[in-house]
Every structure is written in structure tokens, then in C-alpha cells.
Design an enzyme around this catalytic site. Sequence first.
Site, PDB file in Angstrom:
ATOM      1  N   ASP A  16       0.879  -1.534   0.242  1.00  0.00           N
ATOM      2  CA  ASP A  16      -0.021  -0.095  -0.019  1.00  0.00           C
ATOM      3  C   ASP A  16       0.914   1.236  -0.167  1.00  0.00           C
ATOM      4  OD1 ASP A  16      -1.998  -1.985   0.418  1.00  0.00           O
ATOM      5  OD2 ASP A  16      -1.759  -1.637   2.702  1.00  0.00           O
ATOM      6  N   ASN A 159     -17.291  -6.028  -0.086  1.00  0.00           N
ATOM      7  CA  ASN A 159     -16.596  -5.316   0.862  1.00  0.00           C
ATOM      8  C   ASN A 159     -16.495  -3.889   1.087  1.00  0.00           C
ATOM      9  OD1 ASN A 159     -15.765  -8.066   0.958  1.00  0.00           O
ATOM     10  ND2 ASN A 159     -14.013  -7.715   1.878  1.00  0.00           N
ATOM     11  N   GLU A 196     -11.340  -0.226  -3.409  1.00  0.00           N
ATOM     12  CA  GLU A 196     -10.649   0.316  -2.558  1.00  0.00           C
ATOM     13  C   GLU A 196      -9.067   0.997  -3.071  1.00  0.00           C
ATOM     14  OE1 GLU A 196      -9.420  -3.097   0.130  1.00  0.00           O
ATOM     15  OE2 GLU A 196      -7.918  -3.790  -1.203  1.00  0.00           O
ATOM     16  N   HIS A 260      -3.066  -1.117  -5.183  1.00  0.00           N
ATOM     17  CA  HIS A 260      -3.017  -0.282  -4.319  1.00  0.00           C
ATOM     18  C   HIS A 260      -2.105   0.621  -4.707  1.00  0.00           C
ATOM     19  CE1 HIS A 260      -4.491   0.968  -0.072  1.00  0.00           C
ATOM     20  NE2 HIS A 260      -3.633   1.864  -0.374  1.00  0.00           N
ATOM     21  N   ARG A 293       4.448  -8.316  -0.231  1.00  0.00           N
ATOM     22  CA  ARG A 293       3.930  -7.413  -1.317  1.00  0.00           C
ATOM     23  C   ARG A 293       5.147  -6.117  -1.363  1.00  0.00           C
ATOM     24  NH1 ARG A 293      -2.138  -6.116   0.510  1.00  0.00           N
ATOM     25  NH2 ARG A 293      -0.936  -6.343   2.613  1.00  0.00           N
TER      26      ARG A 293
END
Length: 327
Positions: A16, A159, A196, A260, A293
Site C-alpha cells: 500500500d 466489502n 479500494e 493499491h 507485497r
Amino acid sequence: MSNTGYPNPLIEQRADPHIWLHSDGYYYFIASVPEYDRLEIRRASTLIGLAHAEAQVVWQKPETGPMSALIWAPELHFINGKWYIYFAAAPSQEIVDGLFQHRMFVIECAGADPLKGKWVEKGRINTQFDSFSLDATHFTHQGKSYYLWAQKDPAIRGNSNLYLAEMENPWTLKSAPVMLSKPELEWEIQGFWVNEGPAVITHGDKIFISYSASATDENYCIGLLWADLNRDITDPAQWHKSPIPLFTTQADNRQFGPGHNSFTRDENGQDVLVYHARNYTEIEGDPLYDPNRHTRIKTIEWDKNGMPVFGEPPADNQPLTKQQHKA
């Protein structure tokens, strides 16, 4: 610099990722850490320099309370002369009705140097629902300050959807939130129904919102919304959604689940996509707790219609350390 000219990954085990290019000429980096327990910032005079810049912890989660678990997706912003970090946190790791219990929070630093200044908790940012919410970003448009985030509407399957509202100040909404997008297309509902991680960039006569969709494994990908710069961006009818994702898994390059993202500019002023991705799909257990990640960056192009061209995630070009690679 070419897309493959950057170290890839740039920063290991940071998901992120968010890079803020400040008026002092420095790049400031913040991201989720694998332990989900703190907020840390690093700074460098170049994008590549962030790879080896020392990280300074500026906030540590408390042992108990609404911000005591799973510190996710921080973003660093400079607003009206002060620094702010937006992040999501939960009171525990408990899952209720299929969702974590995250809410959105903000801390403030009035000092010139966010790595050394005092950070003050400004509390939770309240929205239209008391529900799972995360991934907030901030931007200014036509002299107004806006908050853009992902949240669960109890009446809508999935979600999270994307919401936008004008801000009264950096920790308070001014206008009623409007929903800009919900997961509905096939590539948005793989594993989980998710919109998101929104990020904003402008180019020419358009304003764009990139966002991530589906589960955080190899299905994770980046989609796009756009509107005319001169239209009312709080009117959902002004926004268009790309029918296909712009940035997806590239198995030939062993880049899986890119997403992200945030945006920055390189030293020459070219737009840069900042994102995370894994280089394998064999994840043991919940993908959330797989630490690999890694933060990656690549330049993006613009086509003749003024639309962004993200291209494909380039392959790793440097060895990973600390056993953070799987064949």
C-alpha cells in the site's frame, strides 16, 4: 528513465505504498509494514534514494483501544501548512460478518519536519456509516479539499465501495458522502467484491481516480474512474468507469496482484505509478499475512485522448534479500 530503469522491487515488504513529493524537493514514503503495528516515514532527494533511506517510526499503535490492531494503508499529506497521516486501524484482529473492524483515523504534525516533529492524534474520521472503512486519500480540486475512501455499505453486497466528500478540515467531513463506484464488473469481484485504495491524478482536462479491485492475491488489479475537470466531481453521474482494468497480473514477468497504488512525479516531472505486487502466487494461508507485497514504481504514459497508459508490471530486476523470494 525507462520503466525498467528503476530497481524492482524498490522497497521490499512494504505494501500500500504512498509517495509524497513535497515542496522542499524531497520524496516522502509511507506504507503498510508487515507487522501492521506502526507508522514510519522515510525521505530521500530521489525516488531511487528511498530504497536505502532510513525509516523513522513516528507513531506506534497502543496496546488496546480502537487503534490497537492492523494498522493499514497510511498516506502522508501536507495540508494548510501541516502534515497529516491518514490510516485505518481496528480494535482487534476479529472478523465480524466476514469483515475486519477497521475505521479511519488521522494524526497531525505541525512541525516542518514530519520525521522529527511531534505527531498528535486527531481521532477518527466519521462518515455516513459506522462500518468497515479504510484507504483514505486527500486531494484539492478547484480550491476545495476532498476526502476519498473505501467503505462498506451494509445495504450493498461486497466489502467496500468508493466514496467522496468535501472536507471542513483535515479530520472532519463537510459535505454528505457520495458513492462513486461499487464492485460490479467481473474483474472487481474475484475472491471478494472490492473497490479500494483510491488515488487521484489530473491530466489535461480530466481528473482520474485509480482504484484496486478483487482479492489481494493474483486477482488484485487496478481500475479507473474519470471525470471532466470542470464538472461537479461530487455528482456521481459525472464519473465514468473503465470497463476493463488498467493494470493486472503479468505472469510472464512473474508479477502478481499489482495494486493499491499512488502517484508521484519523477525528477524530470514525468508521472510515476507507485504500487505493490508479489512475484509468486503460492501463498500459504491468508494473503493478508504474507509479507512479500513489495513496493514498485514505473513511469506511465498518456495517449492521444489524454487517458493514462499504465502498461504492464515489469519483471524484477534485482535479487530479493532475507529469503523473500519463492521460486
